[in-house]
Design a protein around this motif. Sequence first.
Motif, PDB file in Angstrom:
ATOM      1  N   HIS A 174     -26.105  21.942  17.651  1.00 36.25           N
ATOM      2  CA  HIS A 174     -25.206  21.917  16.497  1.00 36.25           C
ATOM      3  C   HIS A 174     -23.797  22.043  17.024  1.00 36.25           C
ATOM      4  CE1 HIS A 174     -28.768  22.484  14.123  1.00 36.25           C
ATOM      5  NE2 HIS A 174     -29.037  23.553  14.827  1.00 36.25           N
ATOM      6  N   ARG A 175     -23.287  20.947  17.493  1.00 39.02           N
ATOM      7  CA  ARG A 175     -21.988  21.012  18.131  1.00 39.02           C
ATOM      8  C   ARG A 175     -20.892  21.197  17.096  1.00 39.02           C
ATOM      9  NH1 ARG A 175     -21.182  18.591  22.815  1.00 39.02           N
ATOM     10  NH2 ARG A 175     -19.317  17.699  21.928  1.00 39.02           N
ATOM     11  N   ALA A 176     -19.904  21.944  17.491  1.00 38.57           N
ATOM     12  CA  ALA A 176     -18.739  22.066  16.632  1.00 38.57           C
ATOM     13  C   ALA A 176     -18.099  20.683  16.520  1.00 38.57           C
ATOM     14  CB  ALA A 176     -17.757  23.048  17.254  1.00 38.57           C
ATOM     15  N   PRO A 177     -17.496  20.374  15.385  1.00 40.05           N
ATOM     16  CA  PRO A 177     -16.836  19.075  15.281  1.00 40.05           C
ATOM     17  C   PRO A 177     -15.670  18.970  16.274  1.00 40.05           C
ATOM     18  CG  PRO A 177     -16.555  20.366  13.252  1.00 40.05           C
ATOM     19  CD  PRO A 177     -17.400  21.160  14.178  1.00 40.05           C
ATOM     20  N   ASP A 178     -15.386  17.759  16.712  1.00 43.82           N
ATOM     21  CA  ASP A 178     -14.289  17.584  17.659  1.00 43.82           C
ATOM     22  C   ASP A 178     -12.970  17.428  16.909  1.00 43.82           C
ATOM     23  OD1 ASP A 178     -14.019  14.985  16.775  1.00 43.82           O
ATOM     24  OD2 ASP A 178     -14.908  14.091  18.569  1.00 43.82           O
ATOM     25  N   HIS A 179     -11.937  17.036  17.644  1.00 41.35           N
ATOM     26  CA  HIS A 179     -10.598  17.020  17.066  1.00 41.35           C
ATOM     27  C   HIS A 179     -10.422  15.966  15.975  1.00 41.35           C
ATOM     28  CE1 HIS A 179      -9.166  19.945  19.984  1.00 41.35           C
ATOM     29  NE2 HIS A 179     -10.020  19.361  20.797  1.00 41.35           N
ATOM     30  N   ALA A 180     -11.354  15.016  15.906  1.00 42.21           N
ATOM     31  CA  ALA A 180     -11.290  14.030  14.829  1.00 42.21           C
ATOM     32  C   ALA A 180     -12.345  14.326  13.765  1.00 42.21           C
ATOM     33  CB  ALA A 180     -11.480  12.626  15.382  1.00 42.21           C
ATOM     34  N   GLY A 181     -12.996  15.481  13.868  1.00 45.66           N
ATOM     35  CA  GLY A 181     -13.993  15.863  12.877  1.00 45.66           C
ATOM     36  C   GLY A 181     -15.364  15.255  13.110  1.00 45.66           C
ATOM     37  N   HIS A 182     -15.568  14.619  14.277  1.00 45.92           N
ATOM     38  CA  HIS A 182     -16.862  13.989  14.549  1.00 45.92           C
ATOM     39  C   HIS A 182     -17.869  14.982  15.097  1.00 45.92           C
ATOM     40  CE1 HIS A 182     -15.704   9.949  13.672  1.00 45.92           C
ATOM     41  NE2 HIS A 182     -14.712   9.968  14.513  1.00 45.92           N
ATOM     42  N   GLN A 183     -19.103  14.818  14.648  1.00 44.18           N
ATOM     43  CA  GLN A 183     -20.226  15.541  15.234  1.00 44.18           C
ATOM     44  C   GLN A 183     -21.246  14.494  15.593  1.00 44.18           C
ATOM     45  OE1 GLN A 183     -20.544  18.412  11.888  1.00 44.18           O
ATOM     46  NE2 GLN A 183     -21.285  19.762  13.493  1.00 44.18           N
ATOM     47  N   HIS A 184     -21.264  14.098  16.831  1.00 42.62           N
ATOM     48  CA  HIS A 184     -22.095  12.980  17.228  1.00 42.62           C
ATOM     49  C   HIS A 184     -23.145  13.487  18.183  1.00 42.62           C
ATOM     50  CE1 HIS A 184     -23.208   8.906  17.795  1.00 42.62           C
ATOM     51  NE2 HIS A 184     -22.889   8.889  19.068  1.00 42.62           N
ATOM     52  N   ASP A 185     -24.390  13.311  17.840  1.00 37.97           N
ATOM     53  CA  ASP A 185     -25.443  13.899  18.657  1.00 37.97           C
ATOM     54  C   ASP A 185     -26.331  12.865  19.330  1.00 37.97           C
ATOM     55  OD1 ASP A 185     -25.138  16.630  18.858  1.00 37.97           O
ATOM     56  OD2 ASP A 185     -25.672  16.886  16.753  1.00 37.97           O
ATOM     57  N   ASP A 186     -25.841  11.629  19.400  1.00 38.44           N
ATOM     58  CA  ASP A 186     -26.629  10.606  20.065  1.00 38.44           C
ATOM     59  C   ASP A 186     -26.525  10.823  21.575  1.00 38.44           C
ATOM     60  OD1 ASP A 186     -27.912   8.384  20.976  1.00 38.44           O
ATOM     61  OD2 ASP A 186     -26.833   6.988  19.675  1.00 38.44           O
ATOM     62  N   LEU A 187     -27.662  11.070  22.200  1.00 39.63           N
ATOM     63  CA  LEU A 187     -27.644  11.378  23.625  1.00 39.63           C
ATOM     64  C   LEU A 187     -27.907  10.140  24.472  1.00 39.63           C
ATOM     65  CD1 LEU A 187     -29.352  14.868  23.714  1.00 39.63           C
ATOM     66  CD2 LEU A 187     -26.935  14.289  23.631  1.00 39.63           C
ATOM     67  N   ARG A 188     -27.583   8.974  23.952  1.00 41.59           N
ATOM     68  CA  ARG A 188     -27.683   7.781  24.777  1.00 41.59           C
ATOM     69  C   ARG A 188     -26.282   7.427  25.272  1.00 41.59           C
ATOM     70  NH1 ARG A 188     -30.729   4.206  20.466  1.00 41.59           N
ATOM     71  NH2 ARG A 188     -29.225   5.375  19.257  1.00 41.59           N
ATOM     72  N   GLY A 189     -26.251   6.806  26.424  1.00 41.68           N
ATOM     73  CA  GLY A 189     -24.978   6.284  26.908  1.00 41.68           C
ATOM     74  C   GLY A 189     -24.431   7.018  28.104  1.00 41.68           C
ATOM     75  N   TYR A 190     -23.730   6.256  28.921  1.00 40.86           N
ATOM     76  CA  TYR A 190     -22.950   6.809  30.029  1.00 40.86           C
ATOM     77  C   TYR A 190     -21.545   7.085  29.508  1.00 40.86           C
ATOM     78  CZ  TYR A 190     -26.674   5.315  33.159  1.00 40.86           C
ATOM     79  OH  TYR A 190     -27.875   5.169  33.778  1.00 40.86           O
ATOM     80  N   VAL A 191     -20.701   7.625  30.362  1.00 44.52           N
ATOM     81  CA  VAL A 191     -19.318   7.820  29.943  1.00 44.52           C
ATOM     82  C   VAL A 191     -18.387   6.900  30.727  1.00 44.52           C
ATOM     83  CG1 VAL A 191     -19.641  10.184  29.149  1.00 44.52           C
ATOM     84  CG2 VAL A 191     -18.981   9.785  31.535  1.00 44.52           C
ATOM     85  N   TRP A 192     -17.269   6.608  30.109  1.00 47.59           N
ATOM     86  CA  TRP A 192     -16.142   6.005  30.824  1.00 47.59           C
ATOM     87  C   TRP A 192     -14.931   6.852  30.473  1.00 47.59           C
ATOM     88  CZ3 TRP A 192     -12.077   2.778  28.582  1.00 47.59           C
ATOM     89  CH2 TRP A 192     -12.196   2.576  27.197  1.00 47.59           C
ATOM     90  N   HIS A 193     -14.027   7.014  31.429  1.00 44.43           N
ATOM     91  CA  HIS A 193     -12.959   7.978  31.187  1.00 44.43           C
ATOM     92  C   HIS A 193     -11.802   7.820  32.157  1.00 44.43           C
ATOM     93  CE1 HIS A 193     -14.255  10.506  34.670  1.00 44.43           C
ATOM     94  NE2 HIS A 193     -15.469  10.134  34.340  1.00 44.43           N
ATOM     95  N   CYS A 194     -10.724   8.481  31.804  1.00 40.71           N
ATOM     96  CA  CYS A 194      -9.598   8.639  32.723  1.00 40.71           C
ATOM     97  C   CYS A 194      -9.993   9.714  33.733  1.00 40.71           C
ATOM     98  CB  CYS A 194      -8.357   9.070  31.955  1.00 40.71           C
ATOM     99  SG  CYS A 194      -6.962   9.449  33.031  1.00 40.71           S
ATOM    100  N   HIS A 195      -9.660   9.507  35.014  1.00 35.96           N
ATOM    101  CA  HIS A 195     -10.044  10.491  36.033  1.00 35.96           C
ATOM    102  C   HIS A 195      -8.966  11.547  36.290  1.00 35.96           C
ATOM    103  CE1 HIS A 195     -12.802  12.003  39.035  1.00 35.96           C
ATOM    104  NE2 HIS A 195     -13.638  11.035  38.745  1.00 35.96           N
ATOM    105  N   LEU A 196      -7.903  11.564  35.488  1.00 39.89           N
ATOM    106  CA  LEU A 196      -7.009  12.720  35.536  1.00 39.89           C
ATOM    107  C   LEU A 196      -7.806  13.836  34.864  1.00 39.89           C
ATOM    108  CD1 LEU A 196      -3.633  11.017  34.542  1.00 39.89           C
ATOM    109  CD2 LEU A 196      -4.743  11.169  36.778  1.00 39.89           C
ATOM    110  N   LEU A 197      -7.984  14.945  35.588  1.00 39.98           N
ATOM    111  CA  LEU A 197      -8.997  15.915  35.142  1.00 39.98           C
ATOM    112  C   LEU A 197      -8.680  16.480  33.762  1.00 39.98           C
ATOM    113  CD1 LEU A 197      -9.640  17.833  38.483  1.00 39.98           C
ATOM    114  CD2 LEU A 197     -10.830  15.827  37.599  1.00 39.98           C
ATOM    115  N   ASP A 198      -7.407  16.747  33.501  1.00 44.15           N
ATOM    116  CA  ASP A 198      -7.065  17.274  32.176  1.00 44.15           C
ATOM    117  C   ASP A 198      -7.316  16.228  31.088  1.00 44.15           C
ATOM    118  OD1 ASP A 198      -5.008  19.977  32.479  1.00 44.15           O
ATOM    119  OD2 ASP A 198      -5.539  18.814  34.248  1.00 44.15           O
ATOM    120  N   HIS A 199      -7.102  14.974  31.436  1.00 40.29           N
ATOM    121  CA  HIS A 199      -7.261  13.923  30.427  1.00 40.29           C
ATOM    122  C   HIS A 199      -8.718  13.723  30.045  1.00 40.29           C
ATOM    123  CE1 HIS A 199      -3.096  11.932  31.262  1.00 40.29           C
ATOM    124  NE2 HIS A 199      -3.026  13.226  31.035  1.00 40.29           N
ATOM    125  N   GLU A 200      -9.609  13.718  31.046  1.00 41.21           N
ATOM    126  CA  GLU A 200     -11.018  13.499  30.690  1.00 41.21           C
ATOM    127  C   GLU A 200     -11.550  14.658  29.850  1.00 41.21           C
ATOM    128  OE1 GLU A 200     -14.078  13.960  33.974  1.00 41.21           O
ATOM    129  OE2 GLU A 200     -12.309  13.641  35.182  1.00 41.21           O
TER     130      GLU A 200
END
Length: 557
Positions: free
Chosen positions: A519-545
């Motif tokens: 039961h994840r807390a909603p994120d900064h856009a109010g989303h609660q997404h519990d689909d555990l499929r998928g890899y991630v893509w991201h910025c590798h600046l550590l604070d940004h990811e």
Amino acid sequence: PAVEPFVDEMPRLPVVRGDRLELVAETATHRFHRDLPPSPSLGYNGMSYLGPTVEHRAGTPLRLRFANRMTTHPLAADMDTSLHGVAESFRTAPPSSLHLHGGVTPPDSDGHPEQLVYPGGDIDHDFPLAQDTGHLWYHDHAMGITRVNVYAGLAGMLLLRDDFDTGEPDNPLGLPAGEFEVPLVLQEKLFTADGRQSVRSTPVVPEGGWEGGAVGDIGLVNGKVWPYLPVARGLYRFRVLNAASFSVWNLFFGNRMRFWVIGNDHGLLDAPVATHELRLSPGERVDLLVDFAELTPGETVELRNDEAPVFQAAILGEVAMPRFCQFRVEDRPGFAGGLPARLRGGAGLPPLLPPIETPTVIRDVTVSQPYELRVPPAIMSLNNLTFSSPDIEMPRQGTVEQWNIINITPDPHPIHLHLVTFRILGRTPLRTVDYQLAHPQPPIGQKWAPSAEGFLAGPMMAPQPWEAGNKDIVRVDGGTVTSIIVRFPTAAELGFDPDAPFPRRVATERVGEDTHTGHRAPDHAGHQHDDLRGYVWHCHLLDHEDHDMMLKYRIVR
Ligand code: C2O
Ligand code: CU
């Protein structure tokens, strides 16, 4: 504190080999410099900072047990619990995940940011490593605290070898090996007045708050401040990794001597490329040949940097962190071989790099700092979305796509995709202001990735010759559209289903907060997404990811 450069010898990171290995994350204290007191830190396998270099043969599987044996966290006070996924309990029971960056890995072994291992727990990762040679690295990827976990020491290298790239037994390419092949983990560091490592770079942000990027003023190589390395008079192969939090560096030698690039993230180039400098962004790797035979015994040369972070330079007047290390030329013969003329193509060599494939799908994605949160608490974003957004990219298995990564910020962001490799097509300057005026950015949480067509400020610039070959991360410069060609593999090619769900919780838990139970807390856009499929893509600046320049993507059938 004032620290004298070049007083400590550069450590050679220990090497481990085997088809079954263990990496144990532990709390430690580390001496970064002769004149600094021991500082609280994290490391793997008894090392007080960083982890051993794993050497492994491409094509053979590796079973790796990751164990979290951390007790306290050296940067507990700097965890920002306002970030999505970060619980107060992390300060006393810090979770970690272990991701093999560059690995073609099934979802359940990918060390996903939500695949957290709590202190006392462990997980077995199966890495097929049915892929080309390359310069991989492993690091923590825990949701919201990667910025403090990796910074505090949780990173290491994994070199994938084959008959062309082992140095043994007959080393057909004649590459420097053994003593003459040296991994260099480059990092930036900040220290408190009393000499402990610190992630706080600005007094502007409240204590313990997310800063957007810890820009260090002191350079580390293999965990030591500004070390020196004695070198013989001959050719060296340096496996260089930018494992920094934030900074892109322009690397060169103090005497401006020429050196050669022979490879990058996933293997060797067709031939060595000569240069006097190169830019390397966090997460990128580069394979260099440097010839110290041209120098005289007793001579020294520094590995330097002259690039300062754009924002910090403009606003805070910060200057470039000037140097990493010093090489001291000794009067002894070095590696006997010379510069190889070719690395691929022709008899007895690996095949030439294939041409870049033609895409059948064009996908536009954006890199931005959403407007309404530009003041603290700031947020960084891909597609104007937050991590839990369900509105993710879903490329099809077996498809070649062109991703146009549209960066409307002034800063470079290194963009990394898990699982896949890609080729860099080029970078095109963008008329950023016109683009934004024509396509006003909606509130955070609504996908925003309009095409940049009609807003380009010039022709596409070709990548540098050493950016050829398979990459898993690309520097996306400020105010550019950086285009990459990605092939999304099929389940049959991979030997596993890339769209399988991964288990979120994998270890003993001492904590019972909602972010860990599904039961994840909603994120900064109010989303609660519990689909555990998928890899991630991201910025590798550590604070940004960590906040929130990271999204999932699914490779669907
Ligand atoms: Cu180097 Cu998502 O990682
Ligand atoms: Cu970024």
